[in-house]
Design a protein around this motif. Structure first.
Motif, PDB file in Angstrom:
ATOM      1  N   PRO A   1      62.612 -13.646 -24.268  1.00  0.00           N
ATOM      2  CA  PRO A   1      61.175 -13.842 -24.011  1.00  0.00           C
ATOM      3  C   PRO A   1      60.751 -13.434 -22.591  1.00  0.00           C
ATOM      4  N   PHE A   2      61.655 -13.558 -21.621  1.00  0.00           N
ATOM      5  CA  PHE A   2      61.344 -13.147 -20.254  1.00  0.00           C
ATOM      6  C   PHE A   2      61.280 -11.627 -20.159  1.00  0.00           C
ATOM      7  N   PHE A   3      62.196 -10.937 -20.848  1.00  0.00           N
ATOM      8  CA  PHE A   3      62.148  -9.479 -20.909  1.00  0.00           C
ATOM      9  C   PHE A   3      60.841  -9.026 -21.558  1.00  0.00           C
ATOM     10  N   GLU A   4      60.475  -9.682 -22.646  1.00  0.00           N
ATOM     11  CA  GLU A   4      59.261  -9.305 -23.381  1.00  0.00           C
ATOM     12  C   GLU A   4      58.003  -9.565 -22.555  1.00  0.00           C
ATOM     13  N   LYS A   5      57.991 -10.653 -21.815  1.00  0.00           N
ATOM     14  CA  LYS A   5      56.814 -11.020 -21.023  1.00  0.00           C
ATOM     15  C   LYS A   5      56.483  -9.951 -19.980  1.00  0.00           C
ATOM     16  N   ILE A   6      57.507  -9.324 -19.431  1.00  0.00           N
ATOM     17  CA  ILE A   6      57.253  -8.295 -18.414  1.00  0.00           C
ATOM     18  C   ILE A   6      57.399  -6.888 -18.985  1.00  0.00           C
ATOM     19  N   ASP A   7      57.595  -6.783 -20.274  1.00  0.00           N
ATOM     20  CA  ASP A   7      57.719  -5.496 -20.947  1.00  0.00           C
ATOM     21  C   ASP A   7      58.938  -4.711 -20.469  1.00  0.00           C
ATOM     22  N   ALA A   8      60.058  -5.409 -20.259  1.00  0.00           N
ATOM     23  CA  ALA A   8      61.324  -4.748 -19.936  1.00  0.00           C
ATOM     24  C   ALA A   8      61.949  -4.268 -21.240  1.00  0.00           C
ATOM     25  N   GLU A   9      62.752  -3.233 -21.135  1.00  0.00           N
ATOM     26  CA  GLU A   9      63.368  -2.653 -22.329  1.00  0.00           C
ATOM     27  C   GLU A   9      64.889  -2.682 -22.207  1.00  0.00           C
ATOM     28  N   ILE A  10      65.533  -3.299 -23.184  1.00  0.00           N
ATOM     29  CA  ILE A  10      66.987  -3.238 -23.240  1.00  0.00           C
ATOM     30  C   ILE A  10      67.330  -1.880 -23.841  1.00  0.00           C
ATOM     31  N   ILE A  11      67.914  -1.028 -23.036  1.00  0.00           N
ATOM     32  CA  ILE A  11      68.250   0.329 -23.454  1.00  0.00           C
ATOM     33  C   ILE A  11      69.555   0.336 -24.249  1.00  0.00           C
ATOM     34  N   PHE A  12      70.508  -0.471 -23.802  1.00  0.00           N
ATOM     35  CA  PHE A  12      71.813  -0.503 -24.459  1.00  0.00           C
ATOM     36  C   PHE A  12      72.494  -1.825 -24.165  1.00  0.00           C
ATOM     37  N   PHE A  13      73.113  -2.395 -25.186  1.00  0.00           N
ATOM     38  CA  PHE A  13      73.967  -3.568 -25.018  1.00  0.00           C
ATOM     39  C   PHE A  13      75.160  -3.372 -25.931  1.00  0.00           C
ATOM     40  N   GLY A  14      76.324  -3.240 -25.350  1.00  0.00           N
ATOM     41  CA  GLY A  14      77.490  -2.982 -26.179  1.00  0.00           C
ATOM     42  C   GLY A  14      78.782  -3.061 -25.393  1.00  0.00           C
ATOM     43  N   ARG A  15      79.833  -2.704 -26.079  1.00  0.00           N
ATOM     44  CA  ARG A  15      81.196  -2.851 -25.563  1.00  0.00           C
ATOM     45  C   ARG A  15      81.791  -1.496 -25.211  1.00  0.00           C
ATOM     46  N   PRO A  16      82.288  -1.349 -23.974  1.00  0.00           N
ATOM     47  CA  PRO A  16      83.032  -0.133 -23.646  1.00  0.00           C
ATOM     48  C   PRO A  16      84.388  -0.176 -24.353  1.00  0.00           C
ATOM     49  N   LEU A  17      84.792   0.949 -24.932  1.00  0.00           N
ATOM     50  CA  LEU A  17      85.995   0.964 -25.757  1.00  0.00           C
ATOM     51  C   LEU A  17      87.150   1.771 -25.188  1.00  0.00           C
TER      52      LEU A  17
END
Length: 123
Positions: A50-66
């Motif tokens: 909700p904090f990301f959404e409130k300021i219109d931040a964008e999660i570009i990538f969330f994942g695991r390095p392999l």
């Protein structure tokens, strides 16, 4: 973040996007809750969205390095990585300084982390 690093980030022009690279190493177990660090971090992300959404931040990538393709073969990889794009540095600071921002939940989930400011070379 130390004061010098904060001052450098505050000097980024307001019309420039800010991308933050988060490198994450989870605790095996969070003493306060008995959860794994990974499970606890998932709770943090749920609370932080909700904090990301409130300021219109964008999660570009969330994942695991392999796999490390170039670099030391014996280097331990981070558990996860997260890239977040903010409209500008002011929005980043607004989010992390918000009254109910779940920073403590993030902190107690992690054994180690890096938060790296990245600047686009395409502009």
């Amino acid at each position: 973040m130390n004061k010098e690093q904060i001052n450098v980030l505050r000097e980024v022009p307001e019309d420039q996007e800010v991308v933050m690279l988060n490198l994450l190493k989870y605790k095996d177990k969070v003493e306060e809750t008995g959860l794994t660090g990974e499970a606890s971090y998932k709770q943090y992300m749920k609370a932080a969205i909700p904090f990301f959404e409130k300021i219109d931040a964008e999660i570009i990538f969330f994942g695991r390095p392999l796999l490390t393709l170039i670099g030391p073969e014996d280097e331990t990889l981070w558990d996860d990585m997260l890239l977040v794009k903010y409209k500008n540095q002011g929005e980043f600071f607004k989010m992390v300084s918000a009254e109910d921002y779940p920073a403590k939940l993030r902190e107690r989930s992690l054994q180690d982390s890096r938060l790296i400011y990245c600047k686009s070379q395409t502009k």
